[in-house]
Write a protein that holds these residues in place. Structure first.
Motif, PDB file in Angstrom:
ATOM      1  N   GLN A 101      -0.652  10.343   2.620  1.00 48.04           N
ATOM      2  CA  GLN A 101      -0.979  11.087   4.223  1.00 48.04           C
ATOM      3  C   GLN A 101      -1.074  10.229   5.314  1.00 48.04           C
ATOM      4  O   GLN A 101      -1.994   9.527   5.398  1.00 48.04           O
ATOM      5  CB  GLN A 101      -2.519  11.807   3.701  1.00 48.04           C
ATOM      6  CG  GLN A 101      -2.675  12.811   4.088  1.00 48.04           C
ATOM      7  CD  GLN A 101      -3.567  13.924   4.289  1.00 48.04           C
ATOM      8  OE1 GLN A 101      -3.461  14.376   3.272  1.00 48.04           O
ATOM      9  NE2 GLN A 101      -4.359  13.904   5.001  1.00 48.04           N
ATOM     10  N   ARG A 141       0.978  -1.249  -0.116  1.00 51.24           N
ATOM     11  CA  ARG A 141       0.004   0.472   0.257  1.00 51.24           C
ATOM     12  C   ARG A 141       0.951   1.562  -0.066  1.00 51.24           C
ATOM     13  O   ARG A 141       2.197   1.348   0.084  1.00 51.24           O
ATOM     14  CB  ARG A 141      -1.065  -0.333   1.877  1.00 51.24           C
ATOM     15  CG  ARG A 141      -2.090  -1.089   1.442  1.00 51.24           C
ATOM     16  CD  ARG A 141      -3.230  -0.654   0.558  1.00 51.24           C
ATOM     17  NE  ARG A 141      -4.263  -1.376   0.290  1.00 51.24           N
ATOM     18  CZ  ARG A 141      -3.963  -2.588   0.535  1.00 51.24           C
ATOM     19  NH1 ARG A 141      -3.367  -3.107   0.187  1.00 51.24           N
ATOM     20  NH2 ARG A 141      -5.751  -3.336   0.359  1.00 51.24           N
ATOM     21  N   GLU A 145     -10.558   6.639  -0.462  1.00 49.89           N
ATOM     22  CA  GLU A 145      -9.028   6.385   0.295  1.00 49.89           C
ATOM     23  C   GLU A 145      -9.294   5.389   1.207  1.00 49.89           C
ATOM     24  O   GLU A 145     -10.569   5.112   1.882  1.00 49.89           O
ATOM     25  CB  GLU A 145      -8.668   7.911   0.629  1.00 49.89           C
ATOM     26  CG  GLU A 145     -10.283   8.416   1.962  1.00 49.89           C
ATOM     27  CD  GLU A 145      -9.837   9.475   2.748  1.00 49.89           C
ATOM     28  OE1 GLU A 145      -8.732   9.768   2.654  1.00 49.89           O
ATOM     29  OE2 GLU A 145     -10.590   9.763   3.823  1.00 49.89           O
ATOM     30  N   GLU A 154     -10.480   1.459   0.382  1.00 52.15           N
ATOM     31  CA  GLU A 154     -11.284   2.055  -0.196  1.00 52.15           C
ATOM     32  C   GLU A 154     -13.296   1.674  -0.561  1.00 52.15           C
ATOM     33  O   GLU A 154     -12.922   0.771  -1.020  1.00 52.15           O
ATOM     34  CB  GLU A 154     -10.812   2.347  -2.243  1.00 52.15           C
ATOM     35  CG  GLU A 154      -8.729   3.139  -1.189  1.00 52.15           C
ATOM     36  CD  GLU A 154      -8.287   1.974  -2.230  1.00 52.15           C
ATOM     37  OE1 GLU A 154      -8.831   0.757  -0.913  1.00 52.15           O
ATOM     38  OE2 GLU A 154      -6.799   2.477  -1.910  1.00 52.15           O
ATOM     39  N   ALA A 213     -10.510  10.252  -5.691  1.00 50.74           N
ATOM     40  CA  ALA A 213      -9.591  10.277  -3.940  1.00 50.74           C
ATOM     41  C   ALA A 213     -10.775   9.170  -3.593  1.00 50.74           C
ATOM     42  O   ALA A 213     -10.121   9.290  -2.091  1.00 50.74           O
ATOM     43  CB  ALA A 213     -10.150  12.331  -4.069  1.00 50.74           C
ATOM     44  N   LYS A 269      -7.694   3.554   4.574  1.00 50.61           N
ATOM     45  CA  LYS A 269      -7.369   3.947   6.227  1.00 50.61           C
ATOM     46  C   LYS A 269      -6.686   2.938   6.525  1.00 50.61           C
ATOM     47  O   LYS A 269      -7.277   1.844   7.232  1.00 50.61           O
ATOM     48  CB  LYS A 269      -8.055   5.022   6.875  1.00 50.61           C
ATOM     49  CG  LYS A 269      -9.172   5.624   6.009  1.00 50.61           C
ATOM     50  CD  LYS A 269     -10.220   6.533   7.105  1.00 50.61           C
ATOM     51  CE  LYS A 269     -10.533   7.741   5.886  1.00 50.61           C
ATOM     52  NZ  LYS A 269     -12.271   8.077   6.619  1.00 50.61           N
ATOM     53  N   HIS A 274      -3.144   7.491   5.137  1.00 50.34           N
ATOM     54  CA  HIS A 274      -4.434   7.362   3.756  1.00 50.34           C
ATOM     55  C   HIS A 274      -3.706   6.721   2.844  1.00 50.34           C
ATOM     56  O   HIS A 274      -3.011   7.326   2.285  1.00 50.34           O
ATOM     57  CB  HIS A 274      -5.231   8.658   4.019  1.00 50.34           C
ATOM     58  CG  HIS A 274      -5.688   9.253   5.317  1.00 50.34           C
ATOM     59  ND1 HIS A 274      -7.808   9.415   5.021  1.00 50.34           N
ATOM     60  CD2 HIS A 274      -4.619   9.551   6.588  1.00 50.34           C
ATOM     61  CE1 HIS A 274      -7.787   9.932   6.280  1.00 50.34           C
ATOM     62  NE2 HIS A 274      -6.586   9.748   7.061  1.00 50.34           N
ATOM     63  N   THR A 275      -4.107   6.487   2.088  1.00 56.97           N
ATOM     64  CA  THR A 275      -4.045   5.562   0.375  1.00 56.97           C
ATOM     65  C   THR A 275      -4.280   6.660  -0.315  1.00 56.97           C
ATOM     66  O   THR A 275      -3.808   5.847  -1.957  1.00 56.97           O
ATOM     67  CB  THR A 275      -4.484   4.180   0.380  1.00 56.97           C
ATOM     68  OG1 THR A 275      -6.004   4.357  -0.175  1.00 56.97           O
ATOM     69  CG2 THR A 275      -4.201   3.524   1.251  1.00 56.97           C
ATOM     70  N   ALA A 276      -4.970   7.976   0.024  1.00 58.59           N
ATOM     71  CA  ALA A 276      -5.001   8.939  -0.367  1.00 58.59           C
ATOM     72  C   ALA A 276      -4.847  10.022  -0.026  1.00 58.59           C
ATOM     73  O   ALA A 276      -5.318  10.348   0.718  1.00 58.59           O
ATOM     74  CB  ALA A 276      -6.452   9.029  -1.494  1.00 58.59           C
ATOM     75  N   TRP A 317      -6.009  14.059   1.733  1.00 55.70           N
ATOM     76  CA  TRP A 317      -7.180  14.803   1.642  1.00 55.70           C
ATOM     77  C   TRP A 317      -8.010  15.713   0.552  1.00 55.70           C
ATOM     78  O   TRP A 317      -7.194  16.393  -0.150  1.00 55.70           O
ATOM     79  CB  TRP A 317      -7.207  15.357   2.673  1.00 55.70           C
ATOM     80  CG  TRP A 317      -8.292  16.333   3.286  1.00 55.70           C
ATOM     81  CD1 TRP A 317      -9.652  15.756   3.191  1.00 55.70           C
ATOM     82  CD2 TRP A 317      -8.802  17.855   3.532  1.00 55.70           C
ATOM     83  NE1 TRP A 317     -10.489  16.893   3.241  1.00 55.70           N
ATOM     84  CE2 TRP A 317      -9.839  18.223   4.245  1.00 55.70           C
ATOM     85  CE3 TRP A 317      -7.390  18.648   3.538  1.00 55.70           C
ATOM     86  CZ2 TRP A 317     -10.722  18.674   4.463  1.00 55.70           C
ATOM     87  CZ3 TRP A 317      -7.801  20.113   3.587  1.00 55.70           C
ATOM     88  CH2 TRP A 317      -9.292  20.307   4.501  1.00 55.70           C
ATOM     89  N   PHE A 356       0.916   5.969   1.332  1.00 54.31           N
ATOM     90  CA  PHE A 356       0.643   6.225   1.872  1.00 54.31           C
ATOM     91  C   PHE A 356       0.889   7.389   2.358  1.00 54.31           C
ATOM     92  O   PHE A 356       1.747   7.601   2.981  1.00 54.31           O
ATOM     93  CB  PHE A 356       0.377   5.234   3.529  1.00 54.31           C
ATOM     94  CG  PHE A 356      -0.446   4.081   3.705  1.00 54.31           C
ATOM     95  CD1 PHE A 356       0.289   3.317   4.305  1.00 54.31           C
ATOM     96  CD2 PHE A 356      -1.558   4.219   3.662  1.00 54.31           C
ATOM     97  CE1 PHE A 356       0.309   1.878   4.667  1.00 54.31           C
ATOM     98  CE2 PHE A 356      -2.440   3.194   4.081  1.00 54.31           C
ATOM     99  CZ  PHE A 356      -1.441   1.840   4.291  1.00 54.31           C
ATOM    100  N   GLN A 396     -14.022   8.796   1.055  1.00 53.18           N
ATOM    101  CA  GLN A 396     -13.625   9.915   0.077  1.00 53.18           C
ATOM    102  C   GLN A 396     -13.965   9.526  -1.225  1.00 53.18           C
ATOM    103  O   GLN A 396     -14.142   8.231  -1.645  1.00 53.18           O
ATOM    104  CB  GLN A 396     -12.225  10.627  -0.256  1.00 53.18           C
ATOM    105  CG  GLN A 396     -12.567  11.453   0.680  1.00 53.18           C
ATOM    106  CD  GLN A 396     -10.389  12.012   0.618  1.00 53.18           C
ATOM    107  OE1 GLN A 396     -10.321  13.403   0.907  1.00 53.18           O
ATOM    108  NE2 GLN A 396      -9.644  11.660  -0.482  1.00 53.18           N
TER     109      GLN A 396
END
Ligand SMILES: Cc1cn([C@H]2C[C@H](O)[C@@H](COP(=O)(O)OP(=O)(O)O[C@H]3O[C@H](C)C(=O)[C@H](O)[C@H]3O)O2)c(=O)[nH]c1=O
Length: 179
Positions: free
Chosen positions: A42, A38, A66, A111, A64, A68, A130-132, A134, A40, A60
């Motif tokens: 962010q 993965r 995401e 996601e 986008a 977590k 986060h994988t995307a 904000w 991340f 999201q």
């Protein structure tokens, strides 16, 4: 690091394995090899003052969407994920798991899920990978008390943000997101 599937497909419980010695302990929170890589972009940290406070439910939308990876660093929370994936066999189902700063349990929410938590103690600290990044333009919110979700929160709810309290209830024809 032990990964265990939870009742909603893709939702994972991760039990990390601290190494203790006379100085204290060391624990690996994430590694590519255990998580098929993965990314991340962010990492966020939230602190929540009071027992009963509730943050969520947030997600999201694509592009986008995401995932977590979440760990409680202090205090204890009831952490909830809701499956919003269009066509999922567990669409709109929720699953809750207790996380606490002393235990080594983490949760990975993929996601296409909404996420929220209730503090079970005062002074909670939660760490999120986060994988995307904000993206306010793609942010969605569900009501924590939406009757279509019927989430059973452990404590009387308090300290909900205005944005979360004023989120819309799910329309009857809600079909979910293409994550
Ligand atoms: C996510 C984010 C937020 N913000 C700003 C926006 C608001 O002014 C403030 C707090 O945001 P929000 O009220 O959305 O934060 P929470 O309600 O704690 O949401 C968090 O907790 C729930 C359970 C989640 O699952 C969200 O992913 C996570 O963001 O930080 C930023 O400046 N950067 C960011 O990346």
């Amino acid at each position: 690091m032990k990964l265990q599937s939870l009742p909603l497909p893709g939702l994972l419980r991760i039990d990390t394995e601290p190494v203790a010695d006379a100085r204290g302990q060391f624990v690996r929170i994430y590694c590519d090899s255990a998580f098929d890589g993965r990314h991340f972009p962010q990492v966020n940290l939230s602190t929540t003052r009071r027992r009963g406070a509730l943050r969520g439910m947030h997600f999201q939308a694509p592009p986008a969407a995401e995932g977590k990876l979440i760990r409680c660093l202090r205090g204890r929370v009831f952490d909830v994920a809701v499956d919003l994936r269009a066509g999922s066999p567990t669409f709109l189902h929720w699953h809750g798991i207790e996380l606490d700063g002393e235990a080594q349990t983490q949760v990975y929410i993929p996601e296409g899920f909404a996420h929220g938590f209730q503090s079970l103690t005062d002074d909670v600290q939660l760490l999120y990978f986060h994988t995307a990044a904000w993206s306010p333009a793609h942010e969605g919110r569900l009501r924590h008390d939406d009757p279509r979700l019927a989430i059973r929160w452990p404590l009387p709810v308090r300290d909900v943000s205005a944005k979360d309290a004023n989120a819309a209830l799910l329309p009857q024809d809600y079909r979910g997101i293409q994550a």
